[in-house]
Structures are given as C-alpha cells and as structure tokens.
Design a protein around this motif. Structure first.
Motif, PDB file in Angstrom:
ATOM      1  N   ALA A   1     -72.649 -24.114 -48.276  1.00 28.15           N
ATOM      2  CA  ALA A   1     -71.978 -24.202 -46.981  1.00 28.15           C
ATOM      3  C   ALA A   1     -72.629 -23.319 -45.932  1.00 28.15           C
ATOM      4  CB  ALA A   1     -70.499 -23.827 -47.140  1.00 28.15           C
ATOM      5  N   ASN A   2     -73.157 -22.165 -46.338  1.00 27.72           N
ATOM      6  CA  ASN A   2     -73.772 -21.238 -45.378  1.00 27.72           C
ATOM      7  C   ASN A   2     -75.297 -21.301 -45.414  1.00 27.72           C
ATOM      8  OD1 ASN A   2     -74.088 -20.148 -47.890  1.00 27.72           O
ATOM      9  ND2 ASN A   2     -73.373 -18.088 -47.358  1.00 27.72           N
ATOM     10  N   PHE A   3     -75.864 -22.378 -45.925  1.00 28.32           N
ATOM     11  CA  PHE A   3     -77.323 -22.512 -46.004  1.00 28.32           C
ATOM     12  C   PHE A   3     -77.910 -22.658 -44.603  1.00 28.32           C
ATOM     13  CE2 PHE A   3     -81.143 -25.210 -46.381  1.00 28.32           C
ATOM     14  CZ  PHE A   3     -81.899 -24.417 -47.222  1.00 28.32           C
ATOM     15  N   ASP A   4     -78.864 -21.804 -44.252  1.00 28.04           N
ATOM     16  CA  ASP A   4     -79.488 -21.861 -42.930  1.00 28.04           C
ATOM     17  C   ASP A   4     -81.011 -21.955 -43.016  1.00 28.04           C
ATOM     18  OD1 ASP A   4     -80.009 -19.363 -43.904  1.00 28.04           O
ATOM     19  OD2 ASP A   4     -79.339 -18.274 -42.113  1.00 28.04           O
ATOM     20  N   GLY A   5     -81.497 -22.512 -44.114  1.00 26.56           N
ATOM     21  CA  GLY A   5     -82.936 -22.661 -44.288  1.00 26.56           C
ATOM     22  C   GLY A   5     -83.447 -21.752 -45.392  1.00 26.56           C
ATOM     23  N   SER A   6     -84.697 -21.936 -45.741  1.00 23.66           N
ATOM     24  CA  SER A   6     -85.299 -21.134 -46.807  1.00 23.66           C
ATOM     25  C   SER A   6     -86.794 -20.989 -46.545  1.00 23.66           C
ATOM     26  CB  SER A   6     -85.067 -21.806 -48.171  1.00 23.66           C
ATOM     27  OG  SER A   6     -85.631 -21.048 -49.217  1.00 23.66           O
ATOM     28  N   GLU A   7     -87.335 -19.881 -46.961  1.00 19.82           N
ATOM     29  CA  GLU A   7     -88.768 -19.625 -46.795  1.00 19.82           C
ATOM     30  C   GLU A   7     -89.435 -19.625 -48.172  1.00 19.82           C
ATOM     31  OE1 GLU A   7     -91.356 -16.805 -43.929  1.00 19.82           O
ATOM     32  OE2 GLU A   7     -90.081 -15.734 -45.346  1.00 19.82           O
ATOM     33  N   ILE A   8     -90.460 -20.452 -48.311  1.00 21.76           N
ATOM     34  CA  ILE A   8     -91.168 -20.589 -49.576  1.00 21.76           C
ATOM     35  C   ILE A   8     -92.532 -19.912 -49.472  1.00 21.76           C
ATOM     36  CG2 ILE A   8     -92.060 -22.195 -51.297  1.00 21.76           C
ATOM     37  CD1 ILE A   8     -89.063 -22.288 -51.042  1.00 21.76           C
ATOM     38  N   LEU A   9     -92.802 -19.011 -50.395  1.00 24.03           N
ATOM     39  CA  LEU A   9     -94.123 -18.382 -50.484  1.00 24.03           C
ATOM     40  C   LEU A   9     -94.971 -19.200 -51.460  1.00 24.03           C
ATOM     41  CD1 LEU A   9     -96.277 -16.161 -50.194  1.00 24.03           C
ATOM     42  CD2 LEU A   9     -95.050 -14.880 -51.985  1.00 24.03           C
ATOM     43  N   ILE A  10     -96.096 -19.697 -50.957  1.00 24.14           N
ATOM     44  CA  ILE A  10     -97.029 -20.466 -51.782  1.00 24.14           C
ATOM     45  C   ILE A  10     -98.287 -19.625 -51.935  1.00 24.14           C
ATOM     46  CG2 ILE A  10     -98.307 -22.635 -52.000  1.00 24.14           C
ATOM     47  CD1 ILE A  10     -96.277 -23.829 -49.968  1.00 24.14           C
ATOM     48  N   TYR A  11     -98.676 -19.351 -53.153  1.00 23.48           N
ATOM     49  CA  TYR A  11     -99.808 -18.461 -53.387  1.00 23.48           C
ATOM     50  C   TYR A  11    -100.654 -18.994 -54.542  1.00 23.48           C
ATOM     51  CZ  TYR A  11     -96.779 -16.812 -57.146  1.00 23.48           C
ATOM     52  OH  TYR A  11     -95.961 -16.752 -58.250  1.00 23.48           O
ATOM     53  N   GLY A  12    -101.869 -18.497 -54.617  1.00 28.55           N
ATOM     54  CA  GLY A  12    -102.736 -18.937 -55.698  1.00 28.55           C
ATOM     55  C   GLY A  12    -104.082 -18.247 -55.661  1.00 28.55           C
ATOM     56  N   ALA A  13    -104.930 -18.649 -56.578  1.00 30.82           N
ATOM     57  CA  ALA A  13    -106.273 -18.102 -56.681  1.00 30.82           C
ATOM     58  C   ALA A  13    -107.226 -19.206 -57.095  1.00 30.82           C
ATOM     59  CB  ALA A  13    -106.305 -16.957 -57.686  1.00 30.82           C
ATOM     60  N   VAL A  14    -108.502 -18.970 -56.865  1.00 35.20           N
ATOM     61  CA  VAL A  14    -109.548 -19.913 -57.249  1.00 35.20           C
ATOM     62  C   VAL A  14    -110.232 -19.377 -58.489  1.00 35.20           C
ATOM     63  CG1 VAL A  14    -111.645 -21.105 -56.534  1.00 35.20           C
ATOM     64  CG2 VAL A  14    -109.858 -20.610 -54.841  1.00 35.20           C
ATOM     65  N   LYS A  15    -110.139 -20.112 -59.569  1.00 35.10           N
ATOM     66  CA  LYS A  15    -110.729 -19.705 -60.845  1.00 35.10           C
ATOM     67  C   LYS A  15    -112.165 -20.204 -60.921  1.00 35.10           C
ATOM     68  CE  LYS A  15    -110.130 -20.340 -65.831  1.00 35.10           C
ATOM     69  NZ  LYS A  15    -109.318 -21.011 -66.884  1.00 35.10           N
ATOM     70  N   ARG A  16    -113.092 -19.302 -61.285  1.00 36.61           N
ATOM     71  CA  ARG A  16    -114.510 -19.647 -61.377  1.00 36.61           C
ATOM     72  C   ARG A  16    -115.098 -19.135 -62.690  1.00 36.61           C
ATOM     73  NH1 ARG A  16    -114.124 -17.441 -56.102  1.00 36.61           N
ATOM     74  NH2 ARG A  16    -114.311 -19.028 -54.452  1.00 36.61           N
ATOM     75  N   GLU A  17    -116.042 -19.875 -63.191  1.00 38.94           N
ATOM     76  CA  GLU A  17    -116.800 -19.435 -64.365  1.00 38.94           C
ATOM     77  C   GLU A  17    -118.105 -18.762 -63.940  1.00 38.94           C
ATOM     78  OE1 GLU A  17    -115.610 -19.514 -67.284  1.00 38.94           O
ATOM     79  OE2 GLU A  17    -113.832 -20.723 -66.829  1.00 38.94           O
ATOM     80  N   ALA A  18    -118.420 -18.847 -62.635  1.00 43.42           N
ATOM     81  CA  ALA A  18    -119.654 -18.269 -62.100  1.00 43.42           C
ATOM     82  C   ALA A  18    -119.372 -17.789 -60.688  1.00 43.42           C
ATOM     83  CB  ALA A  18    -120.775 -19.317 -62.113  1.00 43.42           C
TER      84      ALA A  18
END
Length: 253
Positions: A35-52
């Motif tokens: 009832a009191n929902f006024d939006g939400s903030e989503i944190l999207i994060y990540g990394a790039v995996k490399r073998e070289a």
C-alpha cells in the motif's frame, strides 16, 4: 546448407575467442508492491571475467537494459475537425514494454552497432514490436516515436547514457529506479559488453515484481472470485455510507 551450418558453428567460437565473460548480480531479485510502495532502486553490478589480459584496441563498453512485462496496445492519432477531436488513424502494437530503461557507459550510437542492436533488440525502437497490416506498417515510425515520447515523459521509458560506471574495464555498476506505478510481472535485466560496437557477451537475470499483503489478496479475489469481490465491495460501501451518515448526525447535535 553446409555453408550455413559451418557459419553457425563458427559464430559461437568467434564470441568465445574474445575470452571475456560477464559475472553479475542484483541488489534484489524480488520487489513487493504494498500500500505504501513508492518505487524501488535496483543496483545492477558485475565484472568481466578473463583468462588473459584485456585485448588492445577498442575499449570495453557496457550496456544494461531493464524491461517490464509487454502488452499489446493500439496507438491512435487524434485531429481537430470542425472543433471536435476525433480519431483519424491508428496502428496495432503487438508488444510494448510497460517499463524500459537503457543504461550505458557512453553514447549508444558509438558503443553499439546497428547490426547487433537489431539482433539483440537492445534500444527501445527495436524492443517495441509493431505488427499489423501493410497499411498500418506505413508511417508506423511516427506512432512509435509518439509512444516513446509519452512514456518518456512519465519516466516509464528511460535512456541513461553514461550512467554505467566501469572501472579498469573490469568492474561495472549502475542504479535503475523503478517507478511507483509498476506493472506486476517479471522484469528482465540484460547486460551486454561490447568492443568496437560488437557484442562480445551478454547475460540475463529476472526481477520478480508482485503485489503483497492486502493488495495481493484483493487482486487475486477480483480476478478469481469476482462475484465475492463485488459483494464485499458493496458491503464496504454500505458500511462507509452508514458511518458517514452517523458521523454527520453526531456533528449536527
């Protein structure tokens, strides 16, 4: 046929040959609408995996999209004729996202090729599917542009260029704000890494948005038991009317 098969086998190998893969996460994968929902903030994060070590040449770029449930709709054009606004033409949109955000590390036209944009349907014009007759298809771009403009005004559609932080071509993150008027359903989060405009790797995750508490109970009842929902609504209206009448009588004494 043989040539097409060889090409299909080569394409995944060409992508993997880059040696860069996405490892990602979300701050939350479920959003409860109360009832009191006024939006939400989503944190999207990540990394790039490399073998070289990272390859030389074009820099690494990141594109992130957040897409809400899609629904069909009809877009109509109104014109003023003889002092009255009337519908003059319309097109049918097979599927238009209820919410769509694109966050990037730079200008879209510089970090994403038109070919890969069309292939993965990343930018908003490609995410909206307008399917109709040949007469509807003619000039449909104008209607789609109008839809984008209207939904951009209420922040249902957002282009967030330069809003993805990328550190040393390895760590990335961005925050996407979901509005208060969310449509219930699964929100698809897609992450792409590109070099020279070409998509190297991509990953998809899902955020479940559901009504909770009393809102969920009323929603389920309205759709699964409409007769009972109607009776309860009438009873509540009668009680509210009686309470208001009793309150006015007390005030008049």
């Amino acid at each position: 046929m043989i040539r097409a098969a060889l090409l299909a086998l080569w394409l995944p190998t060409a992508v993997l040959a880059e040696g860069e893969e996405i490892v990602s996460g979300l701050s939350q994968n479920r959003v409860a609408i109360t009832a009191n929902f006024d939006g939400s903030e989503i944190l999207i994060y990540g990394a790039v995996k490399r073998e070289a070590p990272a390859p030389a040449g074009a820099p690494l770029e990141v594109v992130i999209t957040v897409e809400g449930p899609s629904t069909p709709l009809v877009i109509r054009r109104k014109e003023r004729r003889a002092g009255i606004w009337v519908n003059t033409s319309a097109i049918t949109v097979d599927a238009a996202p209820s919410f769509y955000a694109v966050a990037t590390t730079g200008p879209v036209e510089k970090i994403l090729s038109g070919t890969d944009d069309l292939r993965y349907k990343i930018t908003l014009p490609h995410a909206i599917r307008a399917v109709g007759s040949a007469s509807e298809a003619e000039g449909s771009e104008e209607f789609i542009t109008a839809l984008e403009r209207i939904r951009s005004t209420d922040e249902s559609y957002r282009l967030l260029e330069n809003q993805v932080q990328l550190v040393e071509e390895t760590l990335f993150r961005t925050d996407v704000v979901l509005p208060a008027n969310l449509t219930e359903g699964d929100y698809k989060v897609r992450m792409f890494i590109t070099r020279g405009g070409r998509v190297i790797d991509h990953m998809e995750r899902v955020i479940g948005v559901r009504k909770a508490g009393l809102e969920r109970t009323l929603y389920v009842m309205a759709h699964e038991q409409p007769f009972l929902y109607g009776l309860i609504s009438l009873a509540l209206a009668a009680v509210a009317g009686w309470a208001a009448s009793a309150g006015f009588r007390l005030l008049r004494r």
